[in-house]
Write a protein that holds these residues in place. Structure first.
Motif, PDB file in Angstrom:
ATOM      1  N   LEU A   1       0.832  -1.211   0.000  1.00  0.00           N
ATOM      2  CA  LEU A   1       0.000   0.000   0.000  1.00  0.00           C
ATOM      3  C   LEU A   1       0.859   1.251   0.000  1.00  0.00           C
ATOM      4  N   ARG A   2       1.923   1.250   0.800  1.00  0.00           N
ATOM      5  CA  ARG A   2       2.777   2.437   0.934  1.00  0.00           C
ATOM      6  C   ARG A   2       3.423   2.822  -0.389  1.00  0.00           C
ATOM      7  N   TYR A   3       3.885   1.817  -1.158  1.00  0.00           N
ATOM      8  CA  TYR A   3       4.654   2.107  -2.362  1.00  0.00           C
ATOM      9  C   TYR A   3       3.897   1.836  -3.654  1.00  0.00           C
ATOM     10  N   GLY A   4       2.610   1.518  -3.540  1.00  0.00           N
ATOM     11  CA  GLY A   4       1.820   1.278  -4.737  1.00  0.00           C
ATOM     12  C   GLY A   4       2.295   0.062  -5.516  1.00  0.00           C
ATOM     13  N   ILE A   5       2.690  -1.001  -4.798  1.00  0.00           N
ATOM     14  CA  ILE A   5       3.216  -2.206  -5.443  1.00  0.00           C
ATOM     15  C   ILE A   5       2.063  -3.126  -5.842  1.00  0.00           C
ATOM     16  N   ASP A   6       2.113  -3.618  -7.065  1.00  0.00           N
ATOM     17  CA  ASP A   6       1.137  -4.591  -7.557  1.00  0.00           C
ATOM     18  C   ASP A   6       1.703  -5.983  -7.346  1.00  0.00           C
ATOM     19  N   TYR A   7       1.338  -6.618  -6.242  1.00  0.00           N
ATOM     20  CA  TYR A   7       1.834  -7.968  -5.989  1.00  0.00           C
ATOM     21  C   TYR A   7       1.285  -8.973  -6.997  1.00  0.00           C
ATOM     22  N   GLY A   8       0.214  -8.622  -7.692  1.00  0.00           N
ATOM     23  CA  GLY A   8      -0.305  -9.504  -8.727  1.00  0.00           C
ATOM     24  C   GLY A   8       0.672  -9.693  -9.872  1.00  0.00           C
ATOM     25  N   ALA A   9       1.635  -8.770  -9.999  1.00  0.00           N
ATOM     26  CA  ALA A   9       2.629  -8.870 -11.070  1.00  0.00           C
ATOM     27  C   ALA A   9       3.795  -9.767 -10.692  1.00  0.00           C
ATOM     28  N   ILE A  10       3.919 -10.105  -9.414  1.00  0.00           N
ATOM     29  CA  ILE A  10       5.043 -10.923  -8.976  1.00  0.00           C
ATOM     30  C   ILE A  10       4.854 -12.358  -9.476  1.00  0.00           C
ATOM     31  N   GLU A  11       5.897 -12.885 -10.076  1.00  0.00           N
ATOM     32  CA  GLU A  11       5.859 -14.241 -10.614  1.00  0.00           C
ATOM     33  C   GLU A  11       6.679 -15.224  -9.789  1.00  0.00           C
ATOM     34  N   HIS A  12       7.708 -14.721  -9.099  1.00  0.00           N
ATOM     35  CA  HIS A  12       8.637 -15.600  -8.406  1.00  0.00           C
ATOM     36  C   HIS A  12       8.942 -15.035  -7.015  1.00  0.00           C
TER      37      HIS A  12
END
Length: 272
Positions: A60-71
């Motif tokens: 939330l703090r950094y606007g990270i899309d964990y849905g894009a993480i593959e590994h």
């Protein structure tokens, strides 16, 4: 290669929420780079090291899309590095519009904990991969080699070398002075960046066990230079700081800046 440091603290965070020591009090007062969440980092938005209990807040703090993480490369199962039960939030019916599984890599303890937490969703949104030290594998377009750490005597803790896009990164914690087998593997390599554990401040021991201190980091830098493990323009970055180091961010910088070592902080983005 882009490295995003989401958290840079040891297990208790900095400041420790329960602690009234002068260093935690000063960190609260100064704020900024002195406020550190539990350690994790992401490479090129698709490879994540560990899943700390602060991962949700960091996204939330950094606007990270964990849905894009593959590994996800898991170093070990200590609670500040791997909160496996939170990963259930990625399963079908809770997370939508995901089109690839999350590949989770680690030792046998990681596999056991992951299967206990989310094993019933394997093949649906997750794929589990048991690793052996020094056996290289492909994670998408990256070559990854797990190395041995010196950390927990009851678990085979891992470090990772990631080769991607012509760059080579060592993710080197949690660990004290590296085991000789790891040094042997590193000799003759050419790293663009080495991320090292600096949990402790000054301890008077240049080859600390379990975690590194200031002296151990400086000794590791000398070893990198002597064995030409780091490229001439390569970077060393320190992270995983404890309040028990009795040093604030600017104090770490005063120690490491003169020798060309970067002091990480939450939110730092580094390109190599």
């Amino acid at each position: 290669m882009k490295i995003h440091f989401l958290g840079t603290a040891a297990a208790e965070g900095y400041p420790n929420a329960f602690c009234r020591c002068e260093y935690c009090a000063k960190a609260r007062e100064l704020g900024g780079k002195n406020i550190r969440t539990r350690t994790s980092a992401i490479v090129d938005d698709t490879i994540k090291f560990d899943y700390s209990p602060d991962s949700f807040m960091q996204a939330l703090r950094y606007g990270i899309d964990y849905g894009a993480i593959e590994h996800m490369l898991v170093t070990h199962t200590h609670s500040d590095h791997f909160n496996a039960y939170d990963l259930e939030c990625r399963r079908t019916g809770i997370a939508h519009d995901l089109h690839h599984p999350l590949h989770i890599y680690g030792n046998d303890a990681v596999m056991q904990r992951t299967r206990a937490a989310i094993g019933r969703f394997e093949g649906e949104r997750f794929a589990f991969h048991l690793l052996r030290p020094f056996e290289t594998f492909l994670a998408g377009d990256a070559r990854v080699t797990p190395l041995l750490a010196d950390h927990d005597r009851m678990e085979t803790c891992l470090l990772y070398v990631v080769e991607k896009g012509g760059k080579t990164l060592l993710y080197g914690h949690d660990s004290g002075w590296f085991p000789e087998a790891t040094w042997q593997w590193l000799r003759g390599r050419q790293l663009d960046c080495a991320i090292l554990d600096c949990t402790h401040g000054y301890t008077g021991n240049s080859r600390d066990r379990n975690h590194m201190c200031v002296e151990t980091v400086l000794e590791a830098q000398r070893e990198f230079q002597k064995e030409r493990i780091l490229k001439p323009d390569g970077k060393i970055v320190v992270t995983h700081f404890s309040h028990n180091a009795k040093l604030l961010h600017e104090e770490f910088e005063r120690i490491f800046d003169p020798v060309g070592i970067i002091t990480a902080y939450d939110g730092l983005i580094l390109y190599i």
